[in-house]
Design an enzyme around this catalytic site. Structure first.
Site, PDB file in Angstrom:
ATOM      1  N   LEU A  71       0.751  -1.292   0.054  1.00  0.00           N
ATOM      2  CA  LEU A  71       0.128   0.171  -0.055  1.00  0.00           C
ATOM      3  C   LEU A  71       0.766   1.236   0.017  1.00  0.00           C
ATOM      4  CD1 LEU A  71       0.300   1.373   3.167  1.00  0.00           C
ATOM      5  CD2 LEU A  71      -1.535  -0.366   3.594  1.00  0.00           C
TER       6      LEU A  71
ATOM      7  N   CYS B 164       9.519   4.367   4.128  1.00  0.00           N
ATOM      8  CA  CYS B 164       9.922   3.163   3.600  1.00  0.00           C
ATOM      9  C   CYS B 164      11.169   3.306   2.739  1.00  0.00           C
ATOM     10  CB  CYS B 164       8.617   2.575   2.668  1.00  0.00           C
ATOM     11  SG  CYS B 164       7.404   2.000   3.851  1.00  0.00           S
TER      12      CYS B 164
ATOM     13  N   LYS C 109       4.834  13.315   1.503  1.00  0.00           N
ATOM     14  CA  LYS C 109       4.240  13.523   0.260  1.00  0.00           C
ATOM     15  C   LYS C 109       2.847  13.884   0.620  1.00  0.00           C
ATOM     16  CE  LYS C 109       2.715   8.765  -0.175  1.00  0.00           C
ATOM     17  NZ  LYS C 109       2.557   7.493  -1.097  1.00  0.00           N
TER      18      LYS C 109
HETATM   19  N1  LIG Z   1       3.891   3.041   5.848  1.00  0.00           N
HETATM   20  C1  LIG Z   1       3.820   2.307   4.714  1.00  0.00           C
HETATM   21  O1  LIG Z   1       3.379   3.016   3.764  1.00  0.00           O
HETATM   22  C2  LIG Z   1       4.155   1.065   4.472  1.00  0.00           C
HETATM   23  C3  LIG Z   1       3.888   0.342   3.356  1.00  0.00           C
HETATM   24  C4  LIG Z   1       4.423  -0.884   2.966  1.00  0.00           C
HETATM   25  C5  LIG Z   1       5.049  -1.779   4.223  1.00  0.00           C
HETATM   26  N2  LIG Z   1       5.312  -0.956   5.388  1.00  0.00           N
HETATM   27  C6  LIG Z   1       6.067  -1.753   6.363  1.00  0.00           C
HETATM   28  O2  LIG Z   1       4.972  -1.978   7.323  1.00  0.00           O
HETATM   29  C7  LIG Z   1       5.702  -1.912   8.642  1.00  0.00           C
HETATM   30  C8  LIG Z   1       4.831  -1.122   9.470  1.00  0.00           C
HETATM   31  O3  LIG Z   1       4.935   0.231   9.073  1.00  0.00           O
HETATM   32  P1  LIG Z   1       4.176   1.310   9.481  1.00  0.00           P
HETATM   33  O4  LIG Z   1       4.342   2.594   8.710  1.00  0.00           O
HETATM   34  O5  LIG Z   1       2.431   0.926   9.769  1.00  0.00           O
HETATM   35  O6  LIG Z   1       4.842   1.527  10.923  1.00  0.00           O
HETATM   36  P2  LIG Z   1       4.160   2.538  12.363  1.00  0.00           P
HETATM   37  O7  LIG Z   1       5.588   2.775  13.136  1.00  0.00           O
HETATM   38  O8  LIG Z   1       3.298   3.617  11.891  1.00  0.00           O
HETATM   39  O9  LIG Z   1       3.262   1.673  13.350  1.00  0.00           O
HETATM   40  C9  LIG Z   1       4.035   0.484  14.059  1.00  0.00           C
HETATM   41  C10 LIG Z   1       2.915   0.376  14.999  1.00  0.00           C
HETATM   42  O10 LIG Z   1       3.232  -0.916  15.743  1.00  0.00           O
HETATM   43  C11 LIG Z   1       3.221  -0.852  17.281  1.00  0.00           C
HETATM   44  N3  LIG Z   1       4.177  -1.814  17.923  1.00  0.00           N
HETATM   45  C12 LIG Z   1       5.458  -1.959  18.141  1.00  0.00           C
HETATM   46  N4  LIG Z   1       5.738  -2.980  18.433  1.00  0.00           N
HETATM   47  C13 LIG Z   1       4.550  -3.689  19.032  1.00  0.00           C
HETATM   48  C14 LIG Z   1       4.252  -4.946  19.772  1.00  0.00           C
HETATM   49  N5  LIG Z   1       5.233  -5.670  20.188  1.00  0.00           N
HETATM   50  N6  LIG Z   1       2.921  -5.160  19.913  1.00  0.00           N
HETATM   51  C15 LIG Z   1       1.982  -4.236  19.439  1.00  0.00           C
HETATM   52  N7  LIG Z   1       2.144  -3.043  18.820  1.00  0.00           N
HETATM   53  C16 LIG Z   1       3.455  -2.910  18.591  1.00  0.00           C
HETATM   54  C17 LIG Z   1       3.674   0.476  17.469  1.00  0.00           C
HETATM   55  O11 LIG Z   1       3.397   1.205  18.500  1.00  0.00           O
HETATM   56  C18 LIG Z   1       3.182   1.362  16.361  1.00  0.00           C
HETATM   57  O12 LIG Z   1       1.802   1.953  16.611  1.00  0.00           O
HETATM   58  C19 LIG Z   1       7.231  -1.456   8.438  1.00  0.00           C
HETATM   59  O13 LIG Z   1       7.909  -2.625   8.298  1.00  0.00           O
HETATM   60  C20 LIG Z   1       6.955  -0.843   7.107  1.00  0.00           C
HETATM   61  O14 LIG Z   1       8.269  -0.805   6.389  1.00  0.00           O
HETATM   62  C21 LIG Z   1       5.225   0.429   5.496  1.00  0.00           C
END
Ligand SMILES: NC(=O)c1ccc[n+]([C@@H]2O[C@H](COP(=O)([O-])OP(=O)(O)OC[C@H]3O[C@@H](n4cnc5c(N)ncnc54)[C@H](O)[C@@H]3O)[C@@H](O)[C@H]2O)c1
Length: 435
Positions: A152, A262, A323
Protein backbone atom coordinates in the site's frame (compact mmCIF):
# COMPACT_ATOMS: atom_id res chain seq x y z
CA UNK A 1 -11.75 -15.98 9.96
CA UNK A 2 -10.48 -14.76 13.29
CA UNK A 3 -7.47 -12.44 12.93
CA UNK A 4 -5.10 -10.69 15.28
CA UNK A 5 -3.14 -7.74 13.89
CA UNK A 6 -0.08 -6.68 15.87
CA UNK A 7 0.72 -2.97 15.40
CA UNK A 8 -1.81 -0.29 14.43
CA UNK A 9 0.35 2.04 12.31
CA UNK A 10 -0.30 2.87 8.66
CA UNK A 11 -0.14 -0.78 7.67
CA UNK A 12 -1.72 -2.54 10.66
CA UNK A 13 -4.67 -0.21 10.97
CA UNK A 14 -5.51 -0.24 7.27
CA UNK A 15 -5.09 -4.02 7.05
CA UNK A 16 -7.10 -4.65 10.22
CA UNK A 17 -9.99 -2.46 9.10
CA UNK A 18 -9.79 -3.81 5.53
CA UNK A 19 -9.94 -7.46 6.61
CA UNK A 20 -12.81 -6.66 8.99
CA UNK A 21 -14.69 -5.03 6.11
CA UNK A 22 -14.62 -8.35 4.27
CA UNK A 23 -16.36 -10.01 7.21
CA UNK A 24 -13.46 -11.24 9.29
CA UNK A 25 -13.39 -10.90 13.06
CA UNK A 26 -10.33 -8.70 13.69
CA UNK A 27 -8.62 -7.69 16.91
CA UNK A 28 -5.89 -5.06 16.51
CA UNK A 29 -3.16 -4.74 19.12
CA UNK A 30 -0.79 -1.92 19.94
CA UNK A 31 1.54 -1.23 22.86
CA UNK A 32 0.55 2.42 22.79
CA UNK A 33 -2.32 2.80 25.33
CA UNK A 34 -3.30 6.24 24.14
CA UNK A 35 -3.55 5.12 20.53
CA UNK A 36 -5.75 2.17 21.48
CA UNK A 37 -7.97 4.33 23.69
CA UNK A 38 -8.50 6.77 20.82
CA UNK A 39 -9.09 4.01 18.29
CA UNK A 40 -11.77 2.43 20.50
CA UNK A 41 -13.64 5.72 20.30
CA UNK A 42 -13.31 5.72 16.53
CA UNK A 43 -10.64 8.44 16.59
CA UNK A 44 -8.07 7.82 13.87
CA UNK A 45 -4.49 8.70 14.81
CA UNK A 46 -3.23 9.05 11.22
CA UNK A 47 -4.31 11.02 8.17
CA UNK A 48 -5.38 8.55 5.50
CA UNK A 49 -8.30 9.19 3.14
CA UNK A 50 -11.26 6.86 3.74
CA UNK A 51 -9.72 5.20 6.78
CA UNK A 52 -11.87 6.87 9.44
CA UNK A 53 -15.10 5.64 7.81
CA UNK A 54 -13.70 2.15 7.31
CA UNK A 55 -12.63 1.87 10.95
CA UNK A 56 -15.86 3.33 12.35
CA UNK A 57 -18.13 1.16 10.19
CA UNK A 58 -16.37 -1.98 11.27
CA UNK A 59 -16.19 -0.94 14.93
CA UNK A 60 -19.95 -0.31 14.82
CA UNK A 61 -20.53 -3.66 13.14
CA UNK A 62 -18.61 -5.38 15.94
CA UNK A 63 -16.09 -6.97 13.57
CA UNK A 64 -13.16 -4.78 14.61
CA UNK A 65 -11.82 -4.18 18.09
CA UNK A 66 -8.69 -2.76 19.70
CA UNK A 67 -6.63 -3.88 22.66
CA UNK A 68 -3.21 -3.56 24.26
CA UNK A 69 -3.39 -7.22 25.32
CA UNK A 70 -1.58 -9.39 22.76
CA UNK A 71 -2.53 -12.61 24.55
CA UNK A 72 -6.25 -11.81 24.40
CA UNK A 73 -6.01 -10.94 20.69
CA UNK A 74 -3.99 -14.00 19.71
CA UNK A 75 -6.14 -16.45 21.67
CA UNK A 76 -8.10 -18.52 19.17
CA UNK A 77 -6.85 -16.54 16.12
CA UNK A 78 -6.51 -18.42 12.82
CA UNK A 79 -4.11 -15.80 11.47
CA UNK A 80 -1.80 -13.45 13.38
CA UNK A 81 -0.50 -10.55 11.30
CA UNK A 82 2.70 -8.76 12.24
CA UNK A 83 2.57 -5.11 11.25
CA UNK A 84 5.05 -3.55 13.66
CA UNK A 85 7.69 -1.06 12.58
CA UNK A 86 11.07 -2.14 11.20
CA UNK A 87 13.01 1.14 11.35
CA UNK A 88 16.55 1.70 10.17
CA UNK A 89 19.09 0.85 12.84
CA UNK A 90 21.30 3.79 13.77
CA UNK A 91 24.72 2.32 13.11
CA UNK A 92 24.70 0.22 9.94
CA UNK A 93 21.46 0.83 8.00
CA UNK A 94 20.20 -2.69 8.69
CA UNK A 95 16.50 -3.17 9.49
CA UNK A 96 16.05 -3.00 13.26
CA UNK A 97 14.05 -6.11 14.16
CA UNK A 98 13.57 -5.27 17.83
CA UNK A 99 9.79 -4.84 17.49
CA UNK A 100 9.43 -7.95 15.35
CA UNK A 101 11.36 -10.06 17.86
CA UNK A 102 9.38 -8.75 20.82
CA UNK A 103 6.07 -9.27 19.04
CA UNK A 104 7.11 -12.80 18.01
CA UNK A 105 7.83 -13.66 21.64
CA UNK A 106 4.45 -12.26 22.72
CA UNK A 107 2.70 -14.24 20.00
CA UNK A 108 4.54 -17.44 20.91
CA UNK A 109 3.46 -17.13 24.54
CA UNK A 110 -0.12 -16.37 23.56
CA UNK A 111 -0.80 -19.15 21.03
CA UNK A 112 -3.67 -21.43 22.06
CA UNK A 113 -3.66 -23.65 18.98
CA UNK A 114 -2.53 -23.70 15.35
CA UNK A 115 -2.20 -20.28 13.72
CA UNK A 116 -0.55 -18.86 10.62
CA UNK A 117 1.80 -16.06 11.68
CA UNK A 118 2.05 -13.66 8.78
CA UNK A 119 4.70 -10.96 8.46
CA UNK A 120 3.33 -7.85 6.78
CA UNK A 121 6.12 -5.67 8.11
CA UNK A 122 8.94 -5.18 5.61
CA UNK A 123 11.63 -7.56 6.85
CA UNK A 124 14.96 -8.77 5.48
CA UNK A 125 15.26 -12.13 3.82
CA UNK A 126 15.55 -14.81 6.49
CA UNK A 127 13.33 -13.07 9.06
CA UNK A 128 10.62 -15.75 8.83
CA UNK A 129 13.22 -18.30 10.02
CA UNK A 130 14.14 -16.00 12.87
CA UNK A 131 10.46 -15.58 13.87
CA UNK A 132 9.94 -19.33 13.66
CA UNK A 133 12.81 -19.93 16.07
CA UNK A 134 11.57 -17.29 18.53
CA UNK A 135 7.97 -18.54 18.52
CA UNK A 136 9.06 -22.19 18.79
CA UNK A 137 11.01 -21.28 21.90
CA UNK A 138 7.81 -20.05 23.54
CA UNK A 139 5.09 -22.54 22.56
CA UNK A 140 4.29 -26.21 22.15
CA UNK A 141 1.49 -25.48 19.68
CA UNK A 142 1.88 -25.95 15.93
CA UNK A 143 2.17 -22.84 13.79
CA UNK A 144 3.34 -21.75 10.39
CA UNK A 145 5.24 -18.55 9.52
CA UNK A 146 4.38 -16.86 6.23
CA UNK A 147 5.42 -13.65 4.50
CA UNK A 148 2.83 -11.31 3.03
CA UNK A 149 4.57 -8.03 2.20
CA UNK A 150 2.36 -4.98 1.99
CA UNK A 151 2.43 -2.71 -1.05
CA UNK A 152 0.00 0.00 0.00
CA UNK A 153 0.93 3.65 -0.54
CA UNK A 154 0.38 6.18 2.20
CA UNK A 155 -2.14 8.72 0.98
CA UNK A 156 -4.08 6.06 -0.95
CA UNK A 157 -3.65 3.18 1.46
CA UNK A 158 -7.27 2.13 1.76
CA UNK A 159 -7.74 1.85 -2.01
CA UNK A 160 -4.47 0.01 -2.44
CA UNK A 161 -5.34 -2.42 0.31
CA UNK A 162 -8.90 -3.09 -0.79
CA UNK A 163 -7.99 -3.40 -4.50
CA UNK A 164 -4.44 -4.77 -4.58
CA UNK A 165 -2.53 -5.05 -7.88
CA UNK A 166 -1.15 -8.28 -6.54
CA UNK A 167 -1.00 -10.17 -3.29
CA UNK A 168 2.36 -11.76 -2.62
CA UNK A 169 2.29 -14.68 -0.25
CA UNK A 170 5.40 -16.60 0.79
CA UNK A 171 4.67 -19.90 2.50
CA UNK A 172 6.49 -22.94 3.79
CA UNK A 173 3.55 -25.33 3.71
CA UNK A 174 0.20 -26.01 2.04
CA UNK A 175 -1.83 -25.26 5.18
CA UNK A 176 -0.59 -21.66 5.27
CA UNK A 177 -1.09 -21.30 1.50
CA UNK A 178 -4.71 -22.45 1.80
CA UNK A 179 -5.43 -20.13 4.72
CA UNK A 180 -3.98 -17.07 3.00
CA UNK A 181 -5.66 -17.84 -0.32
CA UNK A 182 -8.98 -17.99 1.53
CA UNK A 183 -8.25 -14.76 3.41
CA UNK A 184 -7.44 -12.83 0.24
CA UNK A 185 -9.96 -14.45 -2.13
CA UNK A 186 -12.57 -11.68 -1.66
CA UNK A 187 -9.99 -8.99 -2.49
CA UNK A 188 -9.09 -10.49 -5.87
CA UNK A 189 -12.40 -11.76 -7.22
CA UNK A 190 -12.10 -10.29 -10.71
CA UNK A 191 -8.84 -12.01 -11.49
CA UNK A 192 -6.47 -14.10 -9.46
CA UNK A 193 -3.66 -11.83 -8.42
CA UNK A 194 -2.47 -13.97 -5.52
CA UNK A 195 1.13 -14.97 -6.11
CA UNK A 196 2.13 -17.83 -3.88
CA UNK A 197 5.86 -18.43 -3.58
CA UNK A 198 8.54 -19.49 -1.14
CA UNK A 199 9.06 -17.29 1.90
CA UNK A 200 12.47 -15.87 0.97
CA UNK A 201 11.31 -14.81 -2.47
CA UNK A 202 8.33 -13.02 -0.94
CA UNK A 203 10.58 -11.24 1.56
CA UNK A 204 12.92 -10.13 -1.21
CA UNK A 205 10.04 -9.06 -3.49
CA UNK A 206 9.12 -6.20 -1.17
CA UNK A 207 12.66 -4.80 -1.14
CA UNK A 208 12.98 -5.30 -4.88
CA UNK A 209 9.79 -3.28 -5.48
CA UNK A 210 10.78 -0.40 -3.25
CA UNK A 211 14.34 -0.34 -4.53
CA UNK A 212 13.11 -0.28 -8.15
CA UNK A 213 10.90 2.73 -7.42
CA UNK A 214 13.64 4.51 -5.48
CA UNK A 215 16.09 3.90 -8.33
CA UNK A 216 13.64 5.38 -10.86
CA UNK A 217 13.23 8.52 -8.78
CA UNK A 218 16.94 8.95 -8.18
CA UNK A 219 17.67 8.32 -11.85
CA UNK A 220 15.28 11.08 -12.93
CA UNK A 221 16.51 13.44 -10.24
CA UNK A 222 20.03 12.96 -11.50
CA UNK A 223 18.96 13.53 -15.11
CA UNK A 224 17.09 16.66 -14.01
CA UNK A 225 20.32 18.13 -12.66
CA UNK A 226 22.06 17.19 -15.90
CA UNK A 227 19.24 18.73 -17.97
CA UNK A 228 19.84 22.06 -16.26
CA UNK A 229 23.53 21.95 -17.07
CA UNK A 230 23.06 21.09 -20.71
CA UNK A 231 20.11 23.38 -21.40
CA UNK A 232 17.36 20.74 -21.66
CA UNK A 233 13.90 20.53 -20.10
CA UNK A 234 13.42 17.47 -17.89
CA UNK A 235 9.63 17.72 -18.15
CA UNK A 236 9.79 17.14 -21.90
CA UNK A 237 12.31 14.36 -21.42
CA UNK A 238 10.18 12.76 -18.70
CA UNK A 239 7.03 12.67 -20.83
CA UNK A 240 8.84 11.27 -23.86
CA UNK A 241 10.72 8.64 -21.88
CA UNK A 242 7.57 7.63 -19.99
CA UNK A 243 5.65 7.17 -23.24
CA UNK A 244 7.75 4.08 -23.96
CA UNK A 245 5.56 1.19 -22.74
CA UNK A 246 8.67 -0.66 -21.60
CA UNK A 247 9.31 2.21 -19.17
CA UNK A 248 5.89 3.70 -18.35
CA UNK A 249 5.12 7.16 -16.95
CA UNK A 250 5.01 6.53 -13.19
CA UNK A 251 7.69 7.40 -10.65
CA UNK A 252 9.61 9.53 -13.13
CA UNK A 253 8.87 12.89 -11.52
CA UNK A 254 11.93 14.88 -10.49
CA UNK A 255 11.75 16.55 -7.11
CA UNK A 256 13.48 17.32 -3.83
CA UNK A 257 14.53 13.70 -3.20
CA UNK A 258 12.44 10.87 -1.81
CA UNK A 259 11.61 10.46 1.86
CA UNK A 260 9.01 8.59 3.86
CA UNK A 261 9.05 5.68 6.21
CA UNK A 262 9.90 3.12 3.54
CA UNK A 263 12.22 3.92 0.60
CA UNK A 264 15.16 5.39 2.54
CA UNK A 265 15.25 2.65 5.14
CA UNK A 266 14.41 -0.17 2.75
CA UNK A 267 17.18 0.57 0.25
CA UNK A 268 19.68 0.77 3.10
CA UNK A 269 18.40 -2.51 4.52
CA UNK A 270 18.65 -4.12 1.08
CA UNK A 271 22.21 -2.86 0.68
CA UNK A 272 22.99 -4.24 4.13
CA UNK A 273 21.48 -7.63 3.26
CA UNK A 274 23.57 -7.71 0.08
CA UNK A 275 26.78 -6.85 1.90
CA UNK A 276 25.96 -9.57 4.44
CA UNK A 277 25.65 -11.96 1.50
CA UNK A 278 29.09 -10.88 0.24
CA UNK A 279 28.14 -8.47 -2.54
CA UNK A 280 27.41 -4.81 -3.19
CA UNK A 281 24.15 -3.80 -4.87
CA UNK A 282 25.80 -0.96 -6.78
CA UNK A 283 22.67 0.48 -8.40
CA UNK A 284 20.76 0.58 -5.13
CA UNK A 285 23.61 2.18 -3.18
CA UNK A 286 24.02 4.79 -5.92
CA UNK A 287 20.28 5.60 -5.74
CA UNK A 288 20.73 6.28 -2.04
CA UNK A 289 23.75 8.54 -2.60
CA UNK A 290 21.97 10.42 -5.38
CA UNK A 291 19.03 10.95 -3.04
CA UNK A 292 21.21 12.39 -0.29
CA UNK A 293 22.56 14.89 -2.81
CA UNK A 294 19.10 15.70 -4.15
CA UNK A 295 17.69 16.49 -0.73
CA UNK A 296 20.26 19.29 -0.46
CA UNK A 297 19.37 20.88 -3.81
CA UNK A 298 16.45 23.10 -2.79
CA UNK A 299 18.06 24.57 0.31
CA UNK A 300 21.25 25.18 -1.67
CA UNK A 301 19.35 27.04 -4.39
CA UNK A 302 17.66 29.37 -1.94
CA UNK A 303 21.00 30.07 -0.29
CA UNK A 304 22.70 30.74 -3.63
CA UNK A 305 19.90 33.04 -4.75
CA UNK A 306 20.53 35.27 -1.74
CA UNK A 307 24.30 35.22 -2.09
CA UNK A 308 25.07 32.46 0.41
CA UNK A 309 23.63 34.03 3.56
CA UNK A 310 20.01 33.94 4.68
CA UNK A 311 20.41 35.98 7.86
CA UNK A 312 17.35 38.17 8.33
CA UNK A 313 15.49 36.39 5.51
CA UNK A 314 12.04 34.98 6.02
CA UNK A 315 11.53 31.84 3.93
CA UNK A 316 8.19 30.05 3.53
CA UNK A 317 7.83 26.31 2.97
CA UNK A 318 4.64 24.86 1.50
CA UNK A 319 4.29 21.16 2.20
CA UNK A 320 6.05 19.40 5.07
CA UNK A 321 4.76 15.81 4.88
CA UNK A 322 6.95 13.51 2.80
CA UNK A 323 4.20 13.41 0.17
CA UNK A 324 0.65 14.72 -0.26
CA UNK A 325 -2.36 13.17 1.50
CA UNK A 326 -0.37 11.96 4.46
CA UNK A 327 0.74 13.45 7.77
CA UNK A 328 3.86 11.29 7.82
CA UNK A 329 7.09 13.28 8.09
CA UNK A 330 9.52 10.39 8.46
CA UNK A 331 12.63 11.26 6.38
CA UNK A 332 10.63 14.05 4.68
CA UNK A 333 12.71 16.19 2.29
CA UNK A 334 11.17 19.25 3.99
CA UNK A 335 13.18 18.40 7.12
CA UNK A 336 16.43 18.65 5.16
CA UNK A 337 15.32 21.88 3.47
CA UNK A 338 14.36 23.33 6.85
CA UNK A 339 17.71 22.38 8.41
CA UNK A 340 19.65 23.84 5.46
CA UNK A 341 17.71 27.10 5.47
CA UNK A 342 18.17 27.48 9.22
CA UNK A 343 21.84 26.73 8.99
CA UNK A 344 22.18 29.59 6.50
CA UNK A 345 20.45 31.92 8.98
CA UNK A 346 16.84 32.02 7.71
CA UNK A 347 13.66 32.33 9.71
CA UNK A 348 11.40 29.60 8.30
CA UNK A 349 7.60 29.66 8.24
CA UNK A 350 5.81 26.52 7.15
CA UNK A 351 2.37 25.30 6.24
CA UNK A 352 1.08 21.79 5.62
CA UNK A 353 -2.55 20.66 5.53
CA UNK A 354 -1.92 17.60 7.75
CA UNK A 355 1.62 17.28 9.09
CA UNK A 356 2.03 20.40 11.23
CA UNK A 357 1.46 18.75 14.65
CA UNK A 358 4.16 16.21 13.84
CA UNK A 359 6.60 18.84 12.61
CA UNK A 360 5.99 20.85 15.79
CA UNK A 361 6.61 17.76 17.92
CA UNK A 362 9.83 16.96 16.07
CA UNK A 363 11.49 20.34 15.51
CA UNK A 364 9.72 22.65 17.99
CA UNK A 365 10.58 26.30 17.50
CA UNK A 366 12.91 25.66 14.54
CA UNK A 367 9.93 26.50 12.36
CA UNK A 368 7.05 28.94 12.72
CA UNK A 369 3.80 27.33 11.60
CA UNK A 370 1.11 29.29 9.81
CA UNK A 371 -2.66 28.63 9.77
CA UNK A 372 -2.87 28.58 5.96
CA UNK A 373 -0.72 28.69 2.83
CA UNK A 374 -0.95 32.45 2.26
CA UNK A 375 -0.28 33.26 5.92
CA UNK A 376 2.94 31.24 5.62
CA UNK A 377 4.00 33.34 2.63
CA UNK A 378 3.27 36.69 4.30
CA UNK A 379 6.34 38.95 4.25
CA UNK A 380 8.44 36.03 2.94
CA UNK A 381 11.53 36.74 0.88
CA UNK A 382 11.06 33.42 -0.90
CA UNK A 383 8.62 30.52 -1.06
CA UNK A 384 9.81 26.93 -1.38
CA UNK A 385 7.27 24.34 -2.49
CA UNK A 386 8.41 20.99 -1.15
CA UNK A 387 5.27 18.77 -1.14
CA UNK A 388 2.69 19.00 -3.92
CA UNK A 389 -0.61 18.99 -2.00
CA UNK A 390 -3.52 19.65 -4.41
CA UNK A 391 -4.37 23.03 -2.88
CA UNK A 392 -0.93 24.38 -3.85
CA UNK A 393 -1.43 23.55 -7.52
CA UNK A 394 -4.15 26.12 -7.98
CA UNK A 395 -2.49 28.84 -5.89
CA UNK A 396 -3.66 32.40 -6.46
CA UNK A 397 -0.35 33.88 -7.61
CA UNK A 398 -1.53 37.49 -7.57
CA UNK A 399 -2.51 37.13 -3.95
CA UNK A 400 0.75 35.35 -3.27
CA UNK A 401 2.74 38.15 -4.86
CA UNK A 402 0.84 40.72 -2.81
CA UNK A 403 1.61 39.07 0.51
CA UNK A 404 5.26 38.21 -0.14
CA UNK A 405 8.10 40.64 0.57
CA UNK A 406 9.86 39.48 -2.60
CA UNK A 407 8.26 37.45 -5.42
CA UNK A 408 10.73 34.56 -5.39
CA UNK A 409 9.52 30.97 -5.79
CA UNK A 410 11.37 27.65 -5.72
CA UNK A 411 9.08 24.97 -7.12
CA UNK A 412 10.54 21.72 -5.83
CA UNK A 413 7.97 19.58 -7.68
CA UNK A 414 7.62 21.35 -11.04
CA UNK A 415 3.89 21.81 -10.46
CA UNK A 416 3.64 25.36 -11.77
CA UNK A 417 4.04 26.80 -15.22
CA UNK A 418 7.32 28.74 -15.45
CA UNK A 419 5.98 31.17 -18.07
CA UNK A 420 2.91 32.05 -16.00
CA UNK A 421 4.94 32.76 -12.90
CA UNK A 422 7.64 34.66 -14.70
CA UNK A 423 4.94 36.56 -16.59
CA UNK A 424 3.51 37.68 -13.26
CA UNK A 425 6.89 38.96 -12.20
CA UNK A 426 8.09 36.10 -10.04
CA UNK A 427 11.66 34.93 -9.98
CA UNK A 428 10.93 31.25 -10.54
CA UNK A 429 13.21 28.23 -10.23
CA UNK A 430 12.25 24.59 -10.51
CA UNK A 431 14.01 21.25 -10.94
CA UNK A 432 15.57 20.28 -14.22
CA UNK A 433 14.26 22.97 -16.55
CA UNK A 434 16.87 25.32 -17.90
CA UNK A 435 15.51 28.88 -17.64
N1 LIG B 1 3.88 3.00 5.96
C1 LIG B 1 3.83 2.44 4.76
O1 LIG B 1 3.46 3.07 3.76
C2 LIG B 1 4.24 1.00 4.58
C3 LIG B 1 3.93 0.35 3.38
C4 LIG B 1 4.29 -0.99 3.23
C5 LIG B 1 5.00 -1.62 4.24
N2 LIG B 1 5.33 -0.96 5.37
C6 LIG B 1 6.04 -1.68 6.42
O2 LIG B 1 5.10 -2.08 7.41
C7 LIG B 1 5.67 -2.01 8.71
C8 LIG B 1 4.85 -1.08 9.59
O3 LIG B 1 4.90 0.22 9.04
P1 LIG B 1 4.00 1.41 9.60
O4 LIG B 1 4.30 2.61 8.78
O5 LIG B 1 2.59 0.93 9.74
O6 LIG B 1 4.65 1.56 11.06
P2 LIG B 1 4.23 2.50 12.26
O7 LIG B 1 5.49 2.86 12.94
O8 LIG B 1 3.29 3.56 11.77
O9 LIG B 1 3.37 1.55 13.22
C9 LIG B 1 3.89 0.46 13.92
C10 LIG B 1 3.01 0.27 15.19
O10 LIG B 1 3.40 -0.95 15.82
C11 LIG B 1 3.30 -0.79 17.23
N3 LIG B 1 4.08 -1.82 17.89
C12 LIG B 1 5.43 -1.97 17.94
N4 LIG B 1 5.75 -3.09 18.62
C13 LIG B 1 4.59 -3.68 18.99
C14 LIG B 1 4.27 -4.87 19.71
N5 LIG B 1 5.20 -5.71 20.17
N6 LIG B 1 2.96 -5.15 19.92
C15 LIG B 1 2.00 -4.32 19.46
N7 LIG B 1 2.24 -3.19 18.77
C16 LIG B 1 3.52 -2.87 18.54
C17 LIG B 1 3.80 0.63 17.44
O11 LIG B 1 3.36 1.17 18.68
C18 LIG B 1 3.18 1.37 16.23
O12 LIG B 1 1.92 1.93 16.54
C19 LIG B 1 7.12 -1.57 8.49
O13 LIG B 1 7.93 -2.71 8.39
C20 LIG B 1 7.06 -0.85 7.15
O14 LIG B 1 8.30 -0.87 6.49
C21 LIG B 1 4.94 0.35 5.57
Amino acid sequence: MRLAVIGTGYVGLVAGAGFADFGNDVVCVDLDDDRIRRLRQGEIPIHEPGLAELVRDNLDAGRLSFTTDTAAAVKGADVVILAVGTPMSEHDGAADLRFVDAAARDIGRALTGFAVIVTKSTVPVGTADRIRAIVAGETKHEFSVASNPEFLKEGDAVNDFMKPDRVVVGVADERAAKTLRALYAPFVRTNDRIMVMDVRSAELTKYASNAMLAVRISFMNELALLAERVGADIERVRKAVGADPRIGPKFLFPGPGFGGSCFPKDIRALAHTARGAGMVVEVVEAADRANQRQKKVLGGRVRDHFGGDLTGKRIAIWGLAFKPETDDIREAPALTVLADLREAGAHVVGYDPAAMPYIKAQVGDAIELAPNMYAAAERADALVLVTEWKQFRGADFRRLKDVMAQPVVFDGRNIWDPDTLRGLGFTYQCIGRAA
